[in-house]
Write a protein that holds these residues in place. Sequence first.
Motif, short mmCIF file in Angstrom:
data_model
loop_
_atom_site.label_atom_id
_atom_site.label_comp_id
_atom_site.label_asym_id
_atom_site.label_seq_id
_atom_site.Cartn_x
_atom_site.Cartn_y
_atom_site.Cartn_z
N ALA A 34 -4.33 -0.96 3.29
CA ALA A 34 -5.43 -0.98 2.33
C ALA A 34 -6.70 -0.64 3.10
O ALA A 34 -7.14 -1.42 3.95
CB ALA A 34 -5.55 -2.35 1.67
N THR A 221 -6.29 -4.49 -1.52
CA THR A 221 -5.10 -5.21 -1.05
C THR A 221 -4.06 -5.34 -2.15
O THR A 221 -2.86 -5.13 -1.93
CB THR A 221 -5.52 -6.61 -0.55
OG1 THR A 221 -6.60 -6.47 0.36
CG2 THR A 221 -4.36 -7.30 0.13
N VAL A 232 1.23 -5.97 3.98
CA VAL A 232 -0.02 -5.27 3.76
C VAL A 232 -0.92 -5.47 4.97
O VAL A 232 -1.13 -6.61 5.41
CB VAL A 232 -0.74 -5.75 2.48
CG1 VAL A 232 -2.10 -5.07 2.35
CG2 VAL A 232 0.12 -5.46 1.26
N ALA A 234 -4.72 -4.74 5.98
CA ALA A 234 -6.03 -4.38 5.44
C ALA A 234 -6.96 -3.99 6.57
O ALA A 234 -6.96 -4.62 7.63
CB ALA A 234 -6.61 -5.54 4.64
N SER A 269 -10.10 -10.26 -1.75
CA SER A 269 -9.14 -9.26 -1.29
C SER A 269 -8.45 -9.67 0.00
O SER A 269 -7.31 -9.26 0.26
CB SER A 269 -9.84 -7.91 -1.09
OG SER A 269 -10.32 -7.40 -2.31
N LEU A 270 -9.12 -10.47 0.81
CA LEU A 270 -8.57 -10.87 2.10
C LEU A 270 -8.04 -12.31 2.11
O LEU A 270 -7.73 -12.84 3.17
CB LEU A 270 -9.65 -10.71 3.19
CG LEU A 270 -10.20 -9.30 3.38
CD1 LEU A 270 -11.22 -9.27 4.50
CD2 LEU A 270 -9.08 -8.30 3.65
N HIS A 275 -2.94 -13.15 -1.96
CA HIS A 275 -2.16 -11.97 -1.60
C HIS A 275 -1.16 -12.36 -0.51
O HIS A 275 -1.41 -12.17 0.68
CB HIS A 275 -3.08 -10.84 -1.11
CG HIS A 275 -4.17 -10.50 -2.08
ND1 HIS A 275 -3.91 -9.80 -3.24
CD2 HIS A 275 -5.50 -10.78 -2.07
CE1 HIS A 275 -5.05 -9.65 -3.90
NE2 HIS A 275 -6.02 -10.24 -3.21
N LEU A 278 -0.26 -9.99 2.36
CA LEU A 278 -1.28 -9.62 3.33
C LEU A 278 -1.01 -10.35 4.64
O LEU A 278 -1.13 -11.57 4.72
CB LEU A 278 -2.68 -9.98 2.80
CG LEU A 278 -3.84 -9.74 3.77
CD1 LEU A 278 -3.96 -8.26 4.14
CD2 LEU A 278 -5.15 -10.26 3.16
N VAL A 281 -5.35 -8.42 9.04
CA VAL A 281 -6.65 -7.85 8.68
C VAL A 281 -7.28 -7.29 9.95
O VAL A 281 -7.48 -8.03 10.93
CB VAL A 281 -7.58 -8.88 8.03
CG1 VAL A 281 -8.95 -8.26 7.75
CG2 VAL A 281 -6.96 -9.45 6.76
#
Length: 738
Positions: A34, A221, A232, A234, A269-270, A275, A278, A281
């Motif tokens: 992402a 994400t 994922v 990011a 989103s983080l 998520h 995820l 990051v």
Amino acid sequence: MRICAAFMLFLSFLTATGVQGEEAKNPRLRIGVALSGGGARGFAHIGVLQWFEEHRIPVDYVAGTSMGGLVGGMYAMGMSPEQLRELTTHIDWTDLFRPVPAYDWLSYRRKQDRREYPNHLELGLRGGLKVPPGLNSGHSIGILLDRLTLPYSQVSNFDDLPIPFRCLATDMVEAKQIVLDHGPLAVALQATMAIPGVFAPVEVDGKILVSDGGLLKNIPTDVAEQMGADVVIAVDIGTPLAKREALDSLGGILGQTIGVMMEESTRQSLDPRLHPNLKIVISPELKKFTTFDFTAVKEITDLGYQGAEAKASELLQYALTEQEWQRHLEERRSRMRKTVPIPEFVQVTGVAADAEKTIRGRLQENAGTPIDTSLLVADLDQIWGEGRYAGLSYGLTEQEGKSGLLVHVRDKKYAPPILNLGLELNNTETDIFDFNLRARVTMMDVFSHGSEWRVDGSLGSRILAGTEYYKLLGTTHFFVAPYALYERTKLGLFFREEQVAQYQINDKQLGADIGYTFEPTSEVRFGYAIGHLDASRTIGVALLPEVSGKTSVLRTQWILDTVDSPVVATHGARASLVARWIFDSPTLEGSLTDSSFAQIHGRLTQFLPVGKKNTLVFTGEVGHSFSDNIAPFEDFTLGGLFHVSGLGRDELRGDNLLYGGITYLRKIAQMPPLLGEKVSAGIWYEIGSVYNDEDEKDAVQSISAGVIAETFLGPIFIGGSYGEGGHTNFYFAIGRFF
């Protein structure tokens, strides 16, 4: 030996089958990235992807926003990080973000407009006074995306790209996030890059879309998860919130406001609780680099690489073996499209039938041969430079099993008519102060396609009301141009460097020209005008006469313009040659002056680049009257800014003129995109003479220096001159002053 070879082949088959069977039983985790938005800071994504490739981290899905969408889209098409680095390094970002067409792309008529109004202001009068939907129409960035995505222009589903891809935009009508997963790829990328207020919105499937980065979501994400990613990763390249001490100015508050708007979306989103897929990051430390640092490709890309390296221990758990990596690359390469079919026809959409026919005829040479994108783009830029359309785009289409070139033309929803505005402010030590507000309205396709009706006006030191109707003759470059003009100006008369009188000149003209335009650089005109001129004294002794009478003149004029800027050019030439036969001109009662005589006047300015930042400018000018006793107010003049700047404006007058100058210019700064262009410093030497008799050729000289900033609102000049006899002038000018 044959038995041994057969046995080894059998073992290899069993090994390969076993590996494939093992992968089928234990499929690897699918990885999605992402990529966030952030303008030039988005070059960091290239460095992150480069680290992934060097360490065999597979990417199975790509989702991006704004610059993350652009980088992600290119990577999803199969471009390597090395190719992305090369591409972004060599893009002319100044041209890409230029709010208006580059000067050398303009048609000759639009060059006239830009020289008269050297700014980026254009308003529309369609259905009332309107401003454009963005500072930049998006033509240049759209054309770039069309070129890059051309092999994939007929891919309607982004799952069919070498790497499945999504990008985000915001629906400005419904106020909701739109995930773009189909349609022309170039249009989707342009939509995700359409920063509100900067670029014009992009219409997709009836929706008005802008970049999503600063509005609803900057890090997609959730989109990567929805695509099917088990893991994922990011990449957050957003600008961190400023510290307290940075909030003491309006700029700091406005910047922080945008950051605060994005912060909550970024946190969500983080958030791994929202998520669960995820896992990593990456937040590169991008230091001082801002959204608009488009010249710092290498530095920002390297910082992105370092950001991935900082997460190496977490990332390497997803690395493939060399054998697995090669199979992954081979699968990706098998989905790439490298060839473009030869178009058998040209289709134009978005315009009325007469314009469609004209544009299609101009582009017909692209049918039946491989597409030469450089030549095609030059043609599209030239059509854009005519000022009628907001932009053009191109791609491939198919009809009855035949491939064709599809060109879409975007109309200006706010114009025509087009309204250009200008401000002029000139102040010198000679106590001459001019202030003018100027406007030009251009109506297009009046009575016939390609014709124009232009109306000019000025208020201030110069009063002007004028109109011209310009009509092309058929499909040729021949034209007719009847016009009418009323102008009121001031004229100063000098004696031994002192102004002794000032006249107010009222000039009325009615005329018509016929001519030919050598698009886009040159024009020839031949015409006749009649009128009336009054010259009344406003300052000076009562003994000085006043003049009034009929005017009539036959004129031939040729103008050449091959420069790259209406203000400070770096290459090319600007030339003019005018021959006039003056049949009638007001004369003083009882004077020996001729009311009928001929004149010729020529001027050439040549710009020669010296390296990347330096330019030498050579100027020569000559004027000659074929009479010893010409009528007053038909004299050639010398003096004023860039015309022997050490003299007062029009301080010297005579029947004949000689002038020469040499200038050294250096670019000392580049203004931020959309706010302006370059800032230049210069020094120039000038010498000239005006005279009535050959034995009166006394030359005057001056040396000057100054700085010119080409801003969004128009050029600004500050400088000074030193002339013979210790005469000095200080100049401050805004707007048109060349």
